[in-house]
Write an enzyme that holds these catalytic residues in place. Structure first.
Site, mmCIF file in Angstrom:
data_model
loop_
_atom_site.group_PDB
_atom_site.id
_atom_site.type_symbol
_atom_site.label_atom_id
_atom_site.label_comp_id
_atom_site.label_asym_id
_atom_site.label_seq_id
_atom_site.Cartn_x
_atom_site.Cartn_y
_atom_site.Cartn_z
ATOM 1 N N HIS A 98 22.814 42.065 -17.830
ATOM 2 C CA HIS A 98 22.427 42.025 -16.413
ATOM 3 C C HIS A 98 20.929 42.282 -16.268
ATOM 4 O O HIS A 98 20.359 43.056 -17.027
ATOM 5 C CB HIS A 98 23.177 43.098 -15.618
ATOM 6 C CG HIS A 98 24.662 43.031 -15.774
ATOM 7 N ND1 HIS A 98 25.407 41.958 -15.348
ATOM 8 C CD2 HIS A 98 25.538 43.890 -16.323
ATOM 9 C CE1 HIS A 98 26.678 42.174 -15.627
ATOM 10 N NE2 HIS A 98 26.791 43.336 -16.227
ATOM 11 N N GLU A 116 25.605 49.535 -14.677
ATOM 12 C CA GLU A 116 27.035 49.815 -14.561
ATOM 13 C C GLU A 116 27.422 50.868 -15.576
ATOM 14 O O GLU A 116 26.663 51.155 -16.509
ATOM 15 C CB GLU A 116 27.846 48.541 -14.794
ATOM 16 C CG GLU A 116 27.775 48.002 -16.211
ATOM 17 C CD GLU A 116 28.442 46.627 -16.358
ATOM 18 O OE1 GLU A 116 28.196 45.757 -15.504
ATOM 19 O OE2 GLU A 116 29.179 46.427 -17.322
ATOM 20 N N HIS A 173 26.286 43.577 -23.670
ATOM 21 C CA HIS A 173 27.547 44.323 -23.640
ATOM 22 C C HIS A 173 28.732 43.402 -23.433
ATOM 23 O O HIS A 173 28.598 42.295 -22.908
ATOM 24 C CB HIS A 173 27.525 45.392 -22.544
ATOM 25 C CG HIS A 173 27.403 44.833 -21.152
ATOM 26 N ND1 HIS A 173 26.201 44.431 -20.622
ATOM 27 C CD2 HIS A 173 28.326 44.606 -20.192
ATOM 28 C CE1 HIS A 173 26.390 43.986 -19.390
ATOM 29 N NE2 HIS A 173 27.685 44.074 -19.100
ATOM 30 N N ARG A 193 25.483 35.191 -19.081
ATOM 31 C CA ARG A 193 26.413 35.075 -20.191
ATOM 32 C C ARG A 193 25.649 34.567 -21.423
ATOM 33 O O ARG A 193 24.977 33.538 -21.350
ATOM 34 C CB ARG A 193 27.530 34.106 -19.798
ATOM 35 C CG ARG A 193 28.763 34.230 -20.633
ATOM 36 C CD ARG A 193 29.872 33.293 -20.119
ATOM 37 N NE ARG A 193 30.505 33.760 -18.905
ATOM 38 C CZ ARG A 193 30.731 33.013 -17.823
ATOM 39 N NH1 ARG A 193 30.352 31.759 -17.782
ATOM 40 N NH2 ARG A 193 31.335 33.522 -16.782
HETATM 41 ZN ZN ZN Z 1 28.499 43.982 -17.125
#
Ligand code: ZN
Length: 315
Positions: A98, A116, A173, A193
């Site tokens: 991200h 996150e 991740h 991605r």
């Molecule tokens: Zn994530």
């Protein structure tokens, strides 16, 4: 007048990697046998939770955030800042990264970036998770991505129930199959991605975002300290205990266990809470595993009775 606790109705997402544990373990009425995400506390346009009961029944969290600022204290500006999900990964999720707020604002129409964190609710024996990568330099990272040197590139580590991971923007991740996670995050859906195991979705590979990923992946990767499992802080509230799992710019997250009767709470703008084990009574409301609620501003301390575990967060 003091406002009551807000119980929310989750929003479910079917995804190629999802399973049935949101039904099997949590008793939710899920839309398919590949349900991967329960958006439990969310005001995001891709899944805006409705209030389940009481004065605000049927209204969405984004509506309350905008039109009932007293529920949220002084915090109410912009968009609702957090999103809490339960993720059932039956299969591996794609390897992703991200952006931070600055990159997202510039390249994603003013969106938030995404920080996150994951609390591992359950993991199959031998389950693993992807956090970080093994490239020493940017050049090496780009070569590993361009030449699909995934085995060398991806840093995969064991995972077990109770582990906790903070995922800063720029951290490569992925949640892997056999893992059930409660995720607390900035309210953003911006994901780049990097690698999708060459899988097909409806006959086609899902889109990758390699150039943006190369822009934002932190290099070299530096593991957090501690990276998982151990609490940053342990406190006792007389009839249970709590651990602060993380405190960062966007949120603080705690695991809280109640065993018996007492009072809990304090000063905060508002609290998000998810019951992840057990059952009991909170401020006069019967609660059980799978229920999610917001304690509004100025609610103060409240009575708790029961044997249960909650993941609690605030900004
Ligand atoms: Zn994530």
């Amino acid at each position: 007048m003091e406002k009551d606790i807000l119980f929310l109705k989750p929003v479910f997402k079917s995804v190629i990697w999802g399973g049935t544990r949101l039904r099997d373990d949590f008793g939710y009425d899920i839309p398919s046998d590949t349900t991967g995400e329960c958006w439990a506390v969310s005001a995001h346009p891709h899944g805006d939770c409705e209030v389940a009961e009481g004065e605000y029944k049927g209204r969405t969290l984004s509506d309350l955030w905008k039109n009932e600022p007293a529920l949220f204290g002084k915090a109410s500006a912009g968009s609702f800042p957090l999103l809490v999900k339960i993720i059932d990964a039956k299969q591996d999720l794609s390897i992703q990264v991200h952006p931070n707020d600055e990159y997202a604002a510039k390249n994603e129409n003013g969106s938030f970036g995404k920080t996150e964190c994951w609390y591992v609710l359950d993991a199959d024996p031998g389950a693993t998770i992807v956090i970080g990568h093994n490239a020493g330099t940017r050049e090496e990272m780009i070569d590993m991505i361009d030449n699909k040197r995934w085995k060398e590139f991806i840093r995969e580590i064991p995972v077990k129930k109770g582990d906790f991971f903070q995922i800063e923007p720029g951290t490569l991740h992925a949640i892997k199959g056999g893992t059930l996670i409660l995720e607390t995050q900035q309210s953003s859906d911006i994901t780049y991605r990097v690698y999708d195991y060459d899988r097909l979705s409806n006959g086609k590979p899902r889109e990758l975002h390699l150039e943006k990923s190369k822009d934002v992946i932190t290099c070299p990767f530096v593991p957090g300290n501690p990276e998982s499992a151990e609490p940053y802080e342990v406190g006792f509230v007389g009839f249970g205990k709590y651990k602060r799992l993380v405190k960062c710019k966007y949120y603080s997250v705690y695991s809280v266990e109640f065993n018996g009767r007492g009072s809990f709470g304090g000063s905060y703008p508002f609290l998000l809470a998810s019951v992840v084990e057990g059952e009991g009574i909170i401020a006069g409301h019967p609660v059980k595993k799978g229920m999610h609620f917001i304690v509004p501003a100025k609610f103060g301390t409240f009575d708790v009775d029961g044997n249960m575990k909650l993941i609690v967060s605030h900004i």
